[in-house]
Design a protein around this motif. Structure first.
Motif, PDB file in Angstrom:
ATOM      1  N   UNK A 299      12.400  -4.898  -4.167  1.00 29.69           N
ATOM      2  CA  UNK A 299      12.280  -3.561  -4.727  1.00 29.69           C
ATOM      3  C   UNK A 299      11.532  -2.650  -3.768  1.00 29.69           C
ATOM      4  N   UNK A 300      11.606  -1.332  -4.034  1.00 34.89           N
ATOM      5  CA  UNK A 300      10.876  -0.319  -3.272  1.00 34.89           C
ATOM      6  C   UNK A 300      10.118   0.553  -4.270  1.00 34.89           C
ATOM      7  N   UNK A 301       8.977   0.091  -4.773  1.00 40.20           N
ATOM      8  CA  UNK A 301       8.273   0.821  -5.829  1.00 40.20           C
ATOM      9  C   UNK A 301       7.660   2.128  -5.335  1.00 40.20           C
ATOM     10  N   UNK A 302       7.597   3.111  -6.207  1.00 40.81           N
ATOM     11  CA  UNK A 302       6.894   4.354  -5.917  1.00 40.81           C
ATOM     12  C   UNK A 302       5.407   4.132  -6.176  1.00 40.81           C
ATOM     13  N   UNK A 303       4.584   4.413  -5.176  1.00 40.59           N
ATOM     14  CA  UNK A 303       3.148   4.113  -5.294  1.00 40.59           C
ATOM     15  C   UNK A 303       2.257   5.341  -5.165  1.00 40.59           C
ATOM     16  N   UNK A 304       2.835   6.516  -4.890  1.00 41.51           N
ATOM     17  CA  UNK A 304       2.059   7.745  -4.930  1.00 41.51           C
ATOM     18  C   UNK A 304       1.259   8.078  -3.700  1.00 41.51           C
ATOM     19  N   UNK A 305       1.524   7.403  -2.591  1.00 44.20           N
ATOM     20  CA  UNK A 305       0.849   7.730  -1.344  1.00 44.20           C
ATOM     21  C   UNK A 305       1.755   7.367  -0.180  1.00 44.20           C
ATOM     22  N   UNK A 306       1.536   7.985   0.981  1.00 42.92           N
ATOM     23  CA  UNK A 306       2.298   7.765   2.210  1.00 42.92           C
ATOM     24  C   UNK A 306       3.650   8.486   2.147  1.00 42.92           C
ATOM     25  N   UNK A 307       4.328   8.527   3.306  1.00 44.41           N
ATOM     26  CA  UNK A 307       5.678   9.081   3.379  1.00 44.41           C
ATOM     27  C   UNK A 307       6.733   7.984   3.400  1.00 44.41           C
ATOM     28  N   UNK A 308       6.300   6.731   3.240  1.00 44.06           N
ATOM     29  CA  UNK A 308       7.220   5.600   3.124  1.00 44.06           C
ATOM     30  C   UNK A 308       7.060   4.956   1.749  1.00 44.06           C
ATOM     31  N   UNK A 309       8.129   4.352   1.275  1.00 45.97           N
ATOM     32  CA  UNK A 309       8.029   3.445   0.134  1.00 45.97           C
ATOM     33  C   UNK A 309       7.793   2.033   0.664  1.00 45.97           C
ATOM     34  N   UNK A 310       6.968   1.249  -0.016  1.00 48.76           N
ATOM     35  CA  UNK A 310       6.832  -0.158   0.375  1.00 48.76           C
ATOM     36  C   UNK A 310       8.081  -0.944   0.013  1.00 48.76           C
ATOM     37  N   UNK A 311       8.254  -2.063   0.689  1.00 49.64           N
ATOM     38  CA  UNK A 311       9.287  -3.042   0.321  1.00 49.64           C
ATOM     39  C   UNK A 311       8.586  -4.292  -0.182  1.00 49.64           C
ATOM     40  N   UNK A 312       8.954  -4.736  -1.369  1.00 47.51           N
ATOM     41  CA  UNK A 312       8.350  -5.910  -1.980  1.00 47.51           C
ATOM     42  C   UNK A 312       9.454  -6.927  -2.265  1.00 47.51           C
ATOM     43  N   UNK A 313       9.221  -8.193  -1.931  1.00 50.54           N
ATOM     44  CA  UNK A 313      10.217  -9.239  -2.162  1.00 50.54           C
ATOM     45  C   UNK A 313       9.581 -10.469  -2.767  1.00 50.54           C
ATOM     46  N   UNK A 314      10.248 -11.020  -3.742  1.00 49.77           N
ATOM     47  CA  UNK A 314       9.856 -12.292  -4.345  1.00 49.77           C
ATOM     48  C   UNK A 314      10.650 -13.394  -3.654  1.00 49.77           C
ATOM     49  N   UNK A 315       9.947 -14.409  -3.127  1.00 49.69           N
ATOM     50  CA  UNK A 315      10.589 -15.473  -2.374  1.00 49.69           C
ATOM     51  C   UNK A 315      10.369 -16.834  -3.012  1.00 49.69           C
ATOM     52  N   UNK A 316      11.253 -17.762  -2.683  1.00 49.28           N
ATOM     53  CA  UNK A 316      11.026 -19.150  -3.061  1.00 49.28           C
ATOM     54  C   UNK A 316      11.615 -20.048  -1.990  1.00 49.28           C
TER      55      UNK A 316
END
Length: 223
Positions: free
Chosen positions: A204-221
């Protein structure tokens, strides 16, 4: 295991205001076990002479190492790799580029999370045409010298049409996400998580309210 990459733009909001409390809260909200952060200030005037690496580490409860890309006297700027466990065998790799450009670096390290050992590369590549591709190849080559499984994290400043074929040929899977930049109205995807030896369960790329980039978050196994 949850991993993330986030170009924080030293904690600057869209209106040019630096808000370190909002920055640290955003990083903590990612709930990452392994986190790569780019454009990090340490002791710079524009960020109140604070050490952003230590602030983020404290807020997330993660261990941290710094990859210095630039220094002016005591002020430094670069990338940070954080993990919920030991970070060892750390190398700050200077990536190839013309000598008159801002130095681009990658942190390459061995990370242990809950008994799982992995090699991680965290970076911020050049946006100039032709430079990022060469730097990505250099980082992939460095990671190939390390034991797997492997994770590549960062702001690559390259689109998926370049990144996906390059990392796929090296044996990686790219976590599937939407565009990440600019954060207010994303139209291009330049921030990536790619893995070798893991399966991507969710991204996912959640909106976090800071920076000009969105973070990328991944769940791995592990497969």
């Amino acid at each position: 295991m949850r991993v993330a990459t986030f170009n924080i733009k030293h904690g600057e909001d869209g209106d040019g205001t630096v808000d370190l409390r909002r920055l640290t809260a955003a990083c903590a909200a990612l709930s990452a076990d392994v986190l790569a952060v780019q454009e990090v200030d340490r002791f710079a005037r524009r960020t109140g002479f604070r050490d952003e690496m230590r602030l983020i580490a404290r807020a997330t409860g993660l261990q941290a190492v710094f990859g210095e890309a630039a220094r002016k006297r005591w002020r430094t700027y670069g990338n940070v790799l954080l993990a919920r466990g030991p970070i060892t065998d750390v190398e700050v790799l200077k990536l190839p580029q013309p000598s008159d450009r801002e130095q681009r670096v990658a942190i390459v390290a061995r990370v242990s999370v809950n008994g799982v050992e992995m090699s991680v590369g965290a970076t911020h590549l050049s946006f100039r045409r032709g430079e990022g591709e060469v730097q990505l190849d250099a980082l992939l080559a460095a990671l190939a010298e390390r034991d797997g499984p492997r994770i590549l994290l960062g702001d690559l400043n390259l689109g998926p049409e370049v990144v996906v074929p390059a990392v796929t040929a090296a044996g990686y899977t790219v976590a599937p996400t939407e565009a990440t930049f600019p954060a207010g109205a994303p139209r291009t995807r330049i921030d990536f998580v790619a893995v070798s030896g893991f399966e991507v369960v969710q991204a996912s790329t959640p909106e976090v309210g800071t920076s000009d980039h969105l973070p990328v978050v991944a769940q791995l196994r592990l497969p």
